[in-house]
Design a protein around this motif. Sequence first.
Motif, PDB file in Angstrom:
ATOM      1  N   GLN A   1      62.358  -9.913  13.888  1.00 27.72           N
ATOM      2  CA  GLN A   1      62.589  -8.383  12.961  1.00 27.72           C
ATOM      3  C   GLN A   1      61.408  -7.805  12.675  1.00 27.72           C
ATOM      4  O   GLN A   1      60.224  -8.802  12.580  1.00 27.72           O
ATOM      5  CB  GLN A   1      63.228  -8.930  11.788  1.00 27.72           C
ATOM      6  N   VAL A   2      61.642  -6.667  12.811  1.00 24.37           N
ATOM      7  CA  VAL A   2      60.101  -5.812  12.748  1.00 24.37           C
ATOM      8  C   VAL A   2      60.004  -5.416  11.099  1.00 24.37           C
ATOM      9  O   VAL A   2      60.710  -5.776  10.537  1.00 24.37           O
ATOM     10  CB  VAL A   2      60.412  -4.508  13.136  1.00 24.37           C
ATOM     11  N   GLN A   3      58.474  -5.607  11.211  1.00 23.60           N
ATOM     12  CA  GLN A   3      59.047  -5.757   9.279  1.00 23.60           C
ATOM     13  C   GLN A   3      57.486  -4.591   8.955  1.00 23.60           C
ATOM     14  O   GLN A   3      56.425  -4.287   9.798  1.00 23.60           O
ATOM     15  CB  GLN A   3      58.446  -7.708   8.715  1.00 23.60           C
ATOM     16  N   LEU A   4      57.034  -4.229   7.932  1.00 21.97           N
ATOM     17  CA  LEU A   4      56.011  -3.492   8.021  1.00 21.97           C
ATOM     18  C   LEU A   4      55.785  -3.661   6.780  1.00 21.97           C
ATOM     19  O   LEU A   4      56.226  -3.998   5.033  1.00 21.97           O
ATOM     20  CB  LEU A   4      56.530  -1.566   7.430  1.00 21.97           C
ATOM     21  N   VAL A   5      54.238  -4.415   6.360  1.00 22.05           N
ATOM     22  CA  VAL A   5      53.774  -4.636   4.562  1.00 22.05           C
ATOM     23  C   VAL A   5      52.654  -4.547   4.506  1.00 22.05           C
ATOM     24  O   VAL A   5      51.664  -3.962   5.003  1.00 22.05           O
ATOM     25  CB  VAL A   5      53.760  -6.792   5.222  1.00 22.05           C
ATOM     26  N   GLU A   6      52.630  -3.085   3.386  1.00 28.39           N
ATOM     27  CA  GLU A   6      52.366  -2.744   2.386  1.00 28.39           C
ATOM     28  C   GLU A   6      51.077  -3.469   1.968  1.00 28.39           C
ATOM     29  O   GLU A   6      51.318  -4.196   0.546  1.00 28.39           O
ATOM     30  CB  GLU A   6      52.629  -1.206   1.862  1.00 28.39           C
ATOM     31  N   SER A   7      50.198  -2.758   1.030  1.00 30.53           N
ATOM     32  CA  SER A   7      49.168  -3.720   0.563  1.00 30.53           C
ATOM     33  C   SER A   7      48.199  -2.864  -0.168  1.00 30.53           C
ATOM     34  O   SER A   7      48.346  -1.399   0.605  1.00 30.53           O
ATOM     35  CB  SER A   7      48.166  -4.496   1.227  1.00 30.53           C
ATOM     36  N   GLY A   8      47.289  -3.424  -1.250  1.00 36.41           N
ATOM     37  CA  GLY A   8      46.076  -1.688  -2.262  1.00 36.41           C
ATOM     38  C   GLY A   8      46.700  -0.803  -3.043  1.00 36.41           C
ATOM     39  O   GLY A   8      45.689  -0.619  -3.279  1.00 36.41           O
ATOM     40  N   GLY A   9      48.310  -1.233  -3.490  1.00 44.56           N
ATOM     41  CA  GLY A   9      48.397  -0.430  -4.506  1.00 44.56           C
ATOM     42  C   GLY A   9      48.127  -0.976  -5.887  1.00 44.56           C
ATOM     43  O   GLY A   9      47.056  -2.024  -5.707  1.00 44.56           O
ATOM     44  N   GLY A  10      47.977  -0.481  -6.551  1.00 45.91           N
ATOM     45  CA  GLY A  10      47.722  -0.696  -7.923  1.00 45.91           C
ATOM     46  C   GLY A  10      47.777   0.174  -8.952  1.00 45.91           C
ATOM     47  O   GLY A  10      48.117   1.345  -9.140  1.00 45.91           O
ATOM     48  N   ALA A  11      47.185   0.082  -9.906  1.00 47.51           N
ATOM     49  CA  ALA A  11      46.501   0.572 -11.184  1.00 47.51           C
ATOM     50  C   ALA A  11      44.932   1.423 -11.192  1.00 47.51           C
ATOM     51  O   ALA A  11      44.518   0.547 -10.691  1.00 47.51           O
ATOM     52  CB  ALA A  11      46.941   0.162 -12.244  1.00 47.51           C
ATOM     53  N   VAL A  12      44.824   3.130 -10.973  1.00 45.86           N
ATOM     54  CA  VAL A  12      43.663   3.220 -10.979  1.00 45.86           C
ATOM     55  C   VAL A  12      43.365   4.378 -12.079  1.00 45.86           C
ATOM     56  O   VAL A  12      44.662   5.119 -12.410  1.00 45.86           O
ATOM     57  CB  VAL A  12      43.140   4.060  -9.308  1.00 45.86           C
ATOM     58  N   GLN A  13      42.324   5.028 -12.827  1.00 47.44           N
ATOM     59  CA  GLN A  13      41.500   5.813 -13.258  1.00 47.44           C
ATOM     60  C   GLN A  13      41.239   7.412 -12.443  1.00 47.44           C
ATOM     61  O   GLN A  13      41.555   7.506 -11.344  1.00 47.44           O
ATOM     62  CB  GLN A  13      40.373   5.871 -14.489  1.00 47.44           C
ATOM     63  N   ALA A  14      42.325   8.210 -13.456  1.00 49.25           N
ATOM     64  CA  ALA A  14      41.920   9.752 -12.646  1.00 49.25           C
ATOM     65  C   ALA A  14      40.649   9.638 -12.365  1.00 49.25           C
ATOM     66  O   ALA A  14      39.209   9.092 -12.879  1.00 49.25           O
ATOM     67  CB  ALA A  14      42.287  10.290 -13.365  1.00 49.25           C
ATOM     68  N   ASP A  87      49.625  11.499  -7.928  1.00 47.27           N
ATOM     69  CA  ASP A  87      49.516  11.211  -6.896  1.00 47.27           C
ATOM     70  C   ASP A  87      50.906   9.662  -7.813  1.00 47.27           C
ATOM     71  O   ASP A  87      50.510   9.167  -6.629  1.00 47.27           O
ATOM     72  CB  ASP A  87      47.899  10.600  -6.860  1.00 47.27           C
ATOM     73  N   ALA A  88      50.705   9.326  -9.158  1.00 46.36           N
ATOM     74  CA  ALA A  88      51.212   8.701  -8.988  1.00 46.36           C
ATOM     75  C   ALA A  88      53.430   8.226  -8.343  1.00 46.36           C
ATOM     76  O   ALA A  88      53.525   9.432  -8.657  1.00 46.36           O
ATOM     77  CB  ALA A  88      51.474   8.252 -10.581  1.00 46.36           C
ATOM     78  N   GLY A  89      52.847   7.380  -7.942  1.00 41.84           N
ATOM     79  CA  GLY A  89      54.768   6.630  -7.585  1.00 41.84           C
ATOM     80  C   GLY A  89      54.499   5.753  -6.525  1.00 41.84           C
ATOM     81  O   GLY A  89      53.681   4.966  -6.317  1.00 41.84           O
ATOM     82  N   VAL A  90      55.541   5.637  -6.316  1.00 45.41           N
ATOM     83  CA  VAL A  90      55.821   4.738  -5.073  1.00 45.41           C
ATOM     84  C   VAL A  90      55.521   4.709  -3.312  1.00 45.41           C
ATOM     85  O   VAL A  90      55.807   5.993  -3.161  1.00 45.41           O
ATOM     86  CB  VAL A  90      57.453   4.000  -5.083  1.00 45.41           C
ATOM     87  N   TYR A  91      55.089   4.357  -3.097  1.00 51.70           N
ATOM     88  CA  TYR A  91      54.433   5.618  -1.448  1.00 51.70           C
ATOM     89  C   TYR A  91      54.978   3.622  -0.427  1.00 51.70           C
ATOM     90  O   TYR A  91      54.853   2.822   0.028  1.00 51.70           O
ATOM     91  CB  TYR A  91      52.947   4.850  -1.526  1.00 51.70           C
ATOM     92  N   GLY A 112      57.348  -0.217   0.335  1.00 44.29           N
ATOM     93  CA  GLY A 112      56.993   0.500  -0.931  1.00 44.29           C
ATOM     94  C   GLY A 112      56.311  -0.486  -1.619  1.00 44.29           C
ATOM     95  O   GLY A 112      56.669  -1.386  -2.168  1.00 44.29           O
ATOM     96  N   ILE A 113      55.304   0.285  -2.402  1.00 47.16           N
ATOM     97  CA  ILE A 113      53.929  -0.759  -2.992  1.00 47.16           C
ATOM     98  C   ILE A 113      53.586   0.650  -3.913  1.00 47.16           C
ATOM     99  O   ILE A 113      53.789   2.401  -3.748  1.00 47.16           O
ATOM    100  CB  ILE A 113      52.516  -0.447  -1.899  1.00 47.16           C
ATOM    101  N   GLN A 114      53.541   0.629  -5.565  1.00 36.59           N
ATOM    102  CA  GLN A 114      53.157   0.709  -7.294  1.00 36.59           C
ATOM    103  C   GLN A 114      51.689   1.383  -7.082  1.00 36.59           C
ATOM    104  O   GLN A 114      51.152   1.420  -6.268  1.00 36.59           O
ATOM    105  CB  GLN A 114      53.616   1.069  -7.859  1.00 36.59           C
ATOM    106  N   VAL A 115      51.641   3.545  -6.766  1.00 37.45           N
ATOM    107  CA  VAL A 115      50.488   3.439  -7.619  1.00 37.45           C
ATOM    108  C   VAL A 115      50.608   4.268  -8.288  1.00 37.45           C
ATOM    109  O   VAL A 115      51.350   4.872  -9.167  1.00 37.45           O
ATOM    110  CB  VAL A 115      50.253   4.870  -5.999  1.00 37.45           C
ATOM    111  N   THR A 116      49.671   4.043  -9.441  1.00 36.43           N
ATOM    112  CA  THR A 116      49.452   4.314 -11.273  1.00 36.43           C
ATOM    113  C   THR A 116      48.223   5.179 -11.526  1.00 36.43           C
ATOM    114  O   THR A 116      47.214   4.199 -10.661  1.00 36.43           O
ATOM    115  CB  THR A 116      49.621   2.896 -12.102  1.00 36.43           C
ATOM    116  N   VAL A 117      48.500   6.018 -11.794  1.00 35.60           N
ATOM    117  CA  VAL A 117      46.930   6.438 -12.696  1.00 35.60           C
ATOM    118  C   VAL A 117      47.052   6.703 -13.681  1.00 35.60           C
ATOM    119  O   VAL A 117      48.198   7.418 -13.995  1.00 35.60           O
ATOM    120  CB  VAL A 117      46.900   7.704 -11.206  1.00 35.60           C
ATOM    121  N   SER A 118      45.905   6.391 -14.411  1.00 35.45           N
ATOM    122  CA  SER A 118      46.016   7.045 -15.664  1.00 35.45           C
ATOM    123  C   SER A 118      44.950   8.014 -16.093  1.00 35.45           C
ATOM    124  O   SER A 118      44.529   8.406 -15.684  1.00 35.45           O
ATOM    125  CB  SER A 118      45.490   5.163 -16.769  1.00 35.45           C
ATOM    126  N   SER A 119      44.605   8.185 -17.080  1.00 35.38           N
ATOM    127  CA  SER A 119      44.334   9.869 -16.962  1.00 35.38           C
ATOM    128  C   SER A 119      43.286   9.657 -18.703  1.00 35.38           C
ATOM    129  O   SER A 119      43.922   8.054 -19.503  1.00 35.38           O
ATOM    130  CB  SER A 119      44.737  10.840 -17.614  1.00 35.38           C
TER     131      SER A 119
END
Length: 119
Positions: A1-14, A87-91, A112-119
């Motif tokens: 089965q074909v799989q796409l695995v995402e990584s590197g997301g998380g929370a970051v400050q503006a 830019d926050a959201g699910v990529y 999908g992988i979550q990206v959170t941007v805090s200010s």
Amino acid sequence: QVQLVESGGGAVQAGGSLRLSCTVSGNIFTLGVMGWDRQAPGKQREFVASIFSTGAEQIADFVKGRLTISRADNTIYLQMDGLKAEDAGVYYCYGDLKESRGSTYQVHWGQGIQVTVSS
């Protein structure tokens, strides 16, 4: 089965940076364009960037100058700098591929992988 695995997301400050990765594995005869979409809460999914097997790139205007897409074998990378709250959201990573010589191209998606941007 074909799989796409995402990584590197998380929370970051503006103003910070993140580097997303996406690796395709499984039965892959030919791998064509790969790229990223994103979806912010309450908004429609939108195109972010793509890169073809030739190395040709497409980058959405709203991230040009802040984003770089690259590719190495079956992995693509999305380097994001100067992140903004918008830019926050699910990529979501995608790849257009054939699983056999006689098959047609079909788009496969990561979870999908979550990206959170805090200010």
